[in-house]
Motif scaffolding. Structure first.
Motif, PDB file in Angstrom:
ATOM      1  N   LYS A  42       0.797  -1.229   0.000  1.00 62.47           N
ATOM      2  CA  LYS A  42       0.000   0.000   0.000  1.00 62.47           C
ATOM      3  C   LYS A  42       0.836   1.289   0.000  1.00 62.47           C
ATOM      4  O   LYS A  42       0.321   2.355  -0.306  1.00 62.47           O
ATOM      5  N   GLU A  43       2.123   1.156   0.342  1.00 63.17           N
ATOM      6  CA  GLU A  43       2.982   2.344   0.309  1.00 63.17           C
ATOM      7  C   GLU A  43       3.613   2.552  -1.068  1.00 63.17           C
ATOM      8  O   GLU A  43       4.321   3.513  -1.290  1.00 63.17           O
ATOM      9  N   MET A  44       3.380   1.609  -1.987  1.00 63.11           N
ATOM     10  CA  MET A  44       4.000   1.738  -3.314  1.00 63.11           C
ATOM     11  C   MET A  44       3.343   2.867  -4.103  1.00 63.11           C
ATOM     12  O   MET A  44       2.171   3.188  -3.884  1.00 63.11           O
ATOM     13  N   GLU A  45       4.109   3.403  -5.052  1.00 61.65           N
ATOM     14  CA  GLU A  45       3.657   4.606  -5.749  1.00 61.65           C
ATOM     15  C   GLU A  45       2.353   4.439  -6.502  1.00 61.65           C
ATOM     16  O   GLU A  45       1.508   5.324  -6.508  1.00 61.65           O
ATOM     17  N   PHE A  46       2.176   3.265  -7.148  1.00 63.45           N
ATOM     18  CA  PHE A  46       0.958   3.113  -7.965  1.00 63.45           C
ATOM     19  C   PHE A  46      -0.300   3.123  -7.106  1.00 63.45           C
ATOM     20  O   PHE A  46      -1.371   3.490  -7.555  1.00 63.45           O
ATOM     21  N   ILE A  47      -0.156   2.730  -5.825  1.00 65.04           N
ATOM     22  CA  ILE A  47      -1.319   2.743  -4.936  1.00 65.04           C
ATOM     23  C   ILE A  47      -1.583   4.181  -4.466  1.00 65.04           C
ATOM     24  O   ILE A  47      -2.726   4.665  -4.528  1.00 65.04           O
ATOM     25  N   THR A  48      -0.523   4.854  -4.043  1.00 57.81           N
ATOM     26  CA  THR A  48      -0.715   6.236  -3.566  1.00 57.81           C
ATOM     27  C   THR A  48      -1.191   7.113  -4.728  1.00 57.81           C
ATOM     28  O   THR A  48      -2.018   8.008  -4.541  1.00 57.81           O
ATOM     29  N   SER A  49      -0.707   6.812  -5.960  1.00 58.84           N
ATOM     30  CA  SER A  49      -1.153   7.597  -7.124  1.00 58.84           C
ATOM     31  C   SER A  49      -2.636   7.376  -7.382  1.00 58.84           C
ATOM     32  O   SER A  49      -3.387   8.316  -7.642  1.00 58.84           O
ATOM     33  N   ALA A  50      -3.051   6.091  -7.306  1.00 53.93           N
ATOM     34  CA  ALA A  50      -4.460   5.777  -7.545  1.00 53.93           C
ATOM     35  C   ALA A  50      -5.332   6.537  -6.554  1.00 53.93           C
ATOM     36  O   ALA A  50      -6.365   7.110  -6.928  1.00 53.93           O
ATOM     37  N   ALA A  51      -4.898   6.531  -5.280  1.00 51.62           N
ATOM     38  CA  ALA A  51      -5.678   7.252  -4.269  1.00 51.62           C
ATOM     39  C   ALA A  51      -5.662   8.746  -4.560  1.00 51.62           C
ATOM     40  O   ALA A  51      -6.684   9.440  -4.417  1.00 51.62           O
ATOM     41  N   ALA A  52      -4.500   9.250  -5.042  1.00 51.65           N
ATOM     42  CA  ALA A  52      -4.366  10.698  -5.285  1.00 51.65           C
ATOM     43  C   ALA A  52      -5.261  11.179  -6.426  1.00 51.65           C
ATOM     44  O   ALA A  52      -5.788  12.293  -6.387  1.00 51.65           O
ATOM     45  N   ILE A  53      -5.469  10.340  -7.437  1.00 55.83           N
ATOM     46  CA  ILE A  53      -6.323  10.780  -8.548  1.00 55.83           C
ATOM     47  C   ILE A  53      -7.806  10.511  -8.274  1.00 55.83           C
ATOM     48  O   ILE A  53      -8.653  10.667  -9.142  1.00 55.83           O
ATOM     49  N   GLY A  54      -8.082  10.089  -7.068  1.00 53.75           N
ATOM     50  CA  GLY A  54      -9.487  10.021  -6.637  1.00 53.75           C
ATOM     51  C   GLY A  54     -10.170   8.685  -6.816  1.00 53.75           C
ATOM     52  O   GLY A  54     -11.390   8.606  -6.752  1.00 53.75           O
ATOM     53  N   VAL A  55      -9.387   7.601  -7.048  1.00 56.25           N
ATOM     54  CA  VAL A  55     -10.016   6.280  -7.139  1.00 56.25           C
ATOM     55  C   VAL A  55     -10.593   5.931  -5.762  1.00 56.25           C
ATOM     56  O   VAL A  55      -9.952   6.152  -4.741  1.00 56.25           O
ATOM     57  N   THR A 110     -11.811   4.113  -2.389  1.00 58.70           N
ATOM     58  CA  THR A 110     -11.040   3.191  -1.535  1.00 58.70           C
ATOM     59  C   THR A 110     -11.319   1.729  -1.868  1.00 58.70           C
ATOM     60  O   THR A 110     -10.384   0.931  -2.002  1.00 58.70           O
ATOM     61  N   HIS A 111     -12.605   1.363  -2.019  1.00 62.56           N
ATOM     62  CA  HIS A 111     -12.884  -0.061  -2.265  1.00 62.56           C
ATOM     63  C   HIS A 111     -12.316  -0.516  -3.605  1.00 62.56           C
ATOM     64  O   HIS A 111     -11.918  -1.661  -3.773  1.00 62.56           O
ATOM     65  N   LYS A 112     -12.237   0.421  -4.571  1.00 57.14           N
ATOM     66  CA  LYS A 112     -11.657   0.053  -5.876  1.00 57.14           C
ATOM     67  C   LYS A 112     -10.133  -0.097  -5.751  1.00 57.14           C
ATOM     68  O   LYS A 112      -9.532  -0.954  -6.399  1.00 57.14           O
ATOM     69  N   VAL A 113      -9.540   0.778  -4.942  1.00 58.36           N
ATOM     70  CA  VAL A 113      -8.090   0.666  -4.729  1.00 58.36           C
ATOM     71  C   VAL A 113      -7.776  -0.703  -4.125  1.00 58.36           C
ATOM     72  O   VAL A 113      -6.862  -1.411  -4.562  1.00 58.36           O
ATOM     73  N   ILE A 114      -8.594  -1.081  -3.127  1.00 56.75           N
ATOM     74  CA  ILE A 114      -8.353  -2.363  -2.452  1.00 56.75           C
ATOM     75  C   ILE A 114      -8.561  -3.535  -3.420  1.00 56.75           C
ATOM     76  O   ILE A 114      -7.700  -4.407  -3.552  1.00 56.75           O
ATOM     77  N   LEU A 115      -9.688  -3.512  -4.138  1.00 57.38           N
ATOM     78  CA  LEU A 115     -10.022  -4.668  -4.973  1.00 57.38           C
ATOM     79  C   LEU A 115      -9.189  -4.755  -6.247  1.00 57.38           C
ATOM     80  O   LEU A 115      -8.751  -5.827  -6.642  1.00 57.38           O
ATOM     81  N   ARG A 116      -8.969  -3.594  -6.904  1.00 53.26           N
ATOM     82  CA  ARG A 116      -8.313  -3.640  -8.220  1.00 53.26           C
ATOM     83  C   ARG A 116      -6.797  -3.490  -8.160  1.00 53.26           C
ATOM     84  O   ARG A 116      -6.098  -3.937  -9.059  1.00 53.26           O
ATOM     85  N   HIS A 117      -6.320  -2.819  -7.122  1.00 50.99           N
ATOM     86  CA  HIS A 117      -4.886  -2.533  -7.111  1.00 50.99           C
ATOM     87  C   HIS A 117      -4.116  -3.265  -6.012  1.00 50.99           C
ATOM     88  O   HIS A 117      -3.031  -3.779  -6.252  1.00 50.99           O
ATOM     89  N   VAL A 118      -4.693  -3.314  -4.809  1.00 52.20           N
ATOM     90  CA  VAL A 118      -3.968  -3.975  -3.717  1.00 52.20           C
ATOM     91  C   VAL A 118      -4.108  -5.508  -3.838  1.00 52.20           C
ATOM     92  O   VAL A 118      -3.105  -6.224  -3.875  1.00 52.20           O
TER      93      VAL A 118
END
Lengths: 279, 314
Positions: free
Chosen positions: A167-180, A182-190
């Motif tokens: 979760k500290e990796m850049e692609f996760i923080t970027s996804a959160a930063a562009i407004g994705v 939370t549940h999508k970040v968890i399901l699609r990226h984490v």
């Protein structure tokens, strides 16, 4: 899919792992297809054929009730796999959800979940399973629930550790930063990025679950007679094994070979998916 | 280190509290109640009422917990439903056997596993290494109850050997006690031996690849000094971790081994109590085992800093 393809490609190059894959595939084949091919009903008693040695009619001999050991061992494989898959399914699902929530949100949720897991970790596996089965009552369903609960903490810890590192990796923080969301970040990226340790854990837990079921049944608290289980067959054999060694040898061999193959596969997967060993 | 030890001991309190609540809760899930178990279905309402009050079962749930746990804290684990005797003295006398079995099997497994692990690492990719790896994987894959059954079968058929009947304590007759305990200890310790062997091999291999080992070799140290004074010492942390984890497994395994070899230890006590539905005994014995398990894990954690001075606790 790419991830699974990579695992299969790497397993092809690892001979020891391949032995594990073949062994596990064979056990799965025996478990699911075997019962349709077995020559006798595993619970049928041939009263005039008790404790007979291996023969053309009874390949692995018969037990003290005249039941065909080959058919019972095959049925036992089905029971073992069924218990293994369902109980690991319970443990893995609970562990995945708890670990994901715990690792992603941290804070008090993390604290609460991990303290509960610490409590479950404070019991030796077999003792915890034994106590839960004793409380719920010994049968197939409760055995699977008990083993599922026993394996939940190890899955929770594995998933939590992986989530925290991802979760500290850049692609996760970027996804959160562009407004994705939370549940999508968890399901699609984490989630897709924590699969490697999760899969290794599933393979190792499968052998552990099969082992625990056999141990519970051996102690008379797992699968109940007349349904066959390798553990209960082995326990029953102790009275007669001196005059009919085959009733102990075959279930014991099947347990040992199955656990051995699952461990081989688990070990290989762990080595293949460990980023430190990739080079 | 002392401050850390005290802090870790204090941290045990909430964990032990959680364990006791968990055990208490799970015992309350049992269908039926203690009174029915003791009196059966033919009991009069009056005798049921009397026993319910005697056990405090008419009190609210949290009061039942606090009266149980306050008893536990002063060494009163309650009484057995079957014998009516206090539970703790029985737990303690049986624990001595379980502890002896656990320690003996741990000792035997280290005695075999650590040297074989080192040999496999030093002779990497040779026949010896392959042999040790197969043995260690078999060790972790053979369930103790299957090994015990097969071993007893082979011993009885080949040597007409049967495990001695009746238990003799270590203090009564050490030699006879050891004769009884060696076979169960070997069976119990096999999985641990396999796990320790694998860990010793892989960590010694890892340490042997490090720069400081090359430097020590370059300075002319003998291979014995390199392995025993430097490699093994640095490999001890992961080995100790696996040993700590495995001691818990051994403790759990005693339930099965004591049953197979008819040893009157704590594991057999739990199993008998489960079969007799003597739940105060199950509750007390499981709490005791969990307590010992947590203490062992703490001891292993504390040993880390002793073995590796780089580890400091703030």
């Amino acid at each position: 899919m790419g991830f699974m393809k990579e695992i299969i490609n790497r397993l092809k190059q690892d001979k020891v792992g391949l032995v594990g894959v073949i062994g596990v595939a064979l056990v799965i084949f025996i478990g699911f297809i075997g019962p349709f091919l077995s020559p006798h009903d595993p619970t049928e008693m041939y009263k005039s054929h008790t404790l007979e040695g291996p023969s053309a009619a009874h390949w692995f001999g018969t037990d003290e009730f005249g039941r065909d050991i080959f058919s019972r061992v095959i049925e036992g494989a089905k029971v073992s796999l069924y218990v293994g898959l369902i109980s690991v399914g319970i443990g893995a699902t609970l562990g995945f959800v708890f670990g994901l929530v715990s690792g992603f949100f941290q804070g008090w949720v993390d604290h609460l979940i991990m303290r509960i897991m610490d409590i479950l970790f404070a019991f030796p596996d077999i003792l915890l399973a034994l106590t839960i089965v004793a409380v719920l009552g010994p049968n197939l369903r409760n055995t699977m629930i008990a083993i599922g609960i026993v394996f939940t903490p190890v899955f929770t810890r594995t998933v939590r550790a992986a989530v925290i590192s991802v979760k500290e990796m850049e692609f996760i923080t970027s996804a959160a930063a562009i407004g994705v969301k939370t549940h999508k970040v968890i399901l699609r990226h984490v989630s897709p990025n924590i699969l490697a340790p999760f899969i290794v854990q599933i393979t190792l837990a499968l052998s552990g679950a099969i082992l625990t079921e056999a141990a519970l049944s051996f102690l008379g608290l797992g699968i109940q007679p007349p349904d066959p289980s390798w553990g209960s067959m082995l326990n029953a054999s102790r009275q007669y094994m001196e005059i009919a060694p085959w009733i102990a040898i075959f279930p014991a061999l099947f347990i040992i070979v199955t656990i051995f193959c699952f461990n081989l596969l688990g070990d290989s997967l762990r080595d293949l998916l460990d980023p430190k060993l990739k080079s | 280190m002392i401050a850390y030890t005290i802090r870790r001991l204090l941290m045990l309190i909430p964990v032990l509290f959680g364990i006791s609540v968990f055990i208490f809760l799970i015992m309350k899930l049992i269908p039926g109640d203690v009174v029915s178990t003791m009196l059966g279905t033919e009991a009069t309402e009056e005798s049921r009422q009397q026993l319910t009050e005697q056990f405090g079962l008419d009190q609210p749930f949290y009061q039942q917990y606090f009266s149980w746990i306050s008893g536990v804290l002063v060494g009163d684990f309650g009484v057995s439903l079957r014998t009516g005797k206090p539970i703790l003295p029985d737990i303690l006398s049986r624990f001595s056997l379980t502890l002896e079995l656990t320690l003996l099997s741990a000792f035997l497994s280290w005695l075999i596993a650590i040297p074989l692990g080192i040999i496999a690492a030093v002779k990497r990719n040779t026949g010896t290494d392959f042999g040790v790896r197969v043995i260690s994987l078999l060790g972790v894959s053979v369930p103790n109850f299957a090994l015990a059954t097969l071993l007893l079968l082979v011993l009885s058929l080949t040597f007409s050997y049967y495990p001695p009947a009746g238990y003799v304590s270590l203090l009564e007759d050490p030699l006879k006690n050891l004769q009884m305990m060696v076979l169960p200890a070997i069976v119990l310790g096999t999985a641990m031996a396999g796990a320790v062997m694998r860990m010793t091999r892989s960590t010694v291999l890892e340490v042997l690849r490090q720069d400081f080992i090359r430097t020590i070799r370059a300075k002319g140290a003998s291979e014995r000094v390199v392995i025993f004074n430097h490699a093994l010492k640095n490999a001890m942390i992961p080995i100790l971790t696996i040993i700590g984890m495995q001691i818990g497994v051994l403790l759990g395994g005693t339930v099965i081994i004591e049953q197979i070899f008819s040893l009157p230890g704590l594991g057999q006590m739990v199993l008998t109590a489960i079969n007799q539905r003597d739940f105060p005994v199950v509750q007390g014995a499981v709490l005791f085992i969990a307590f010992v398990f947590v203490l062992i894990n703490l001891l292993v954690d504390l040993l880390y800093s002793y073995l590796d001075p780089r580890i400091t606790y703030k």
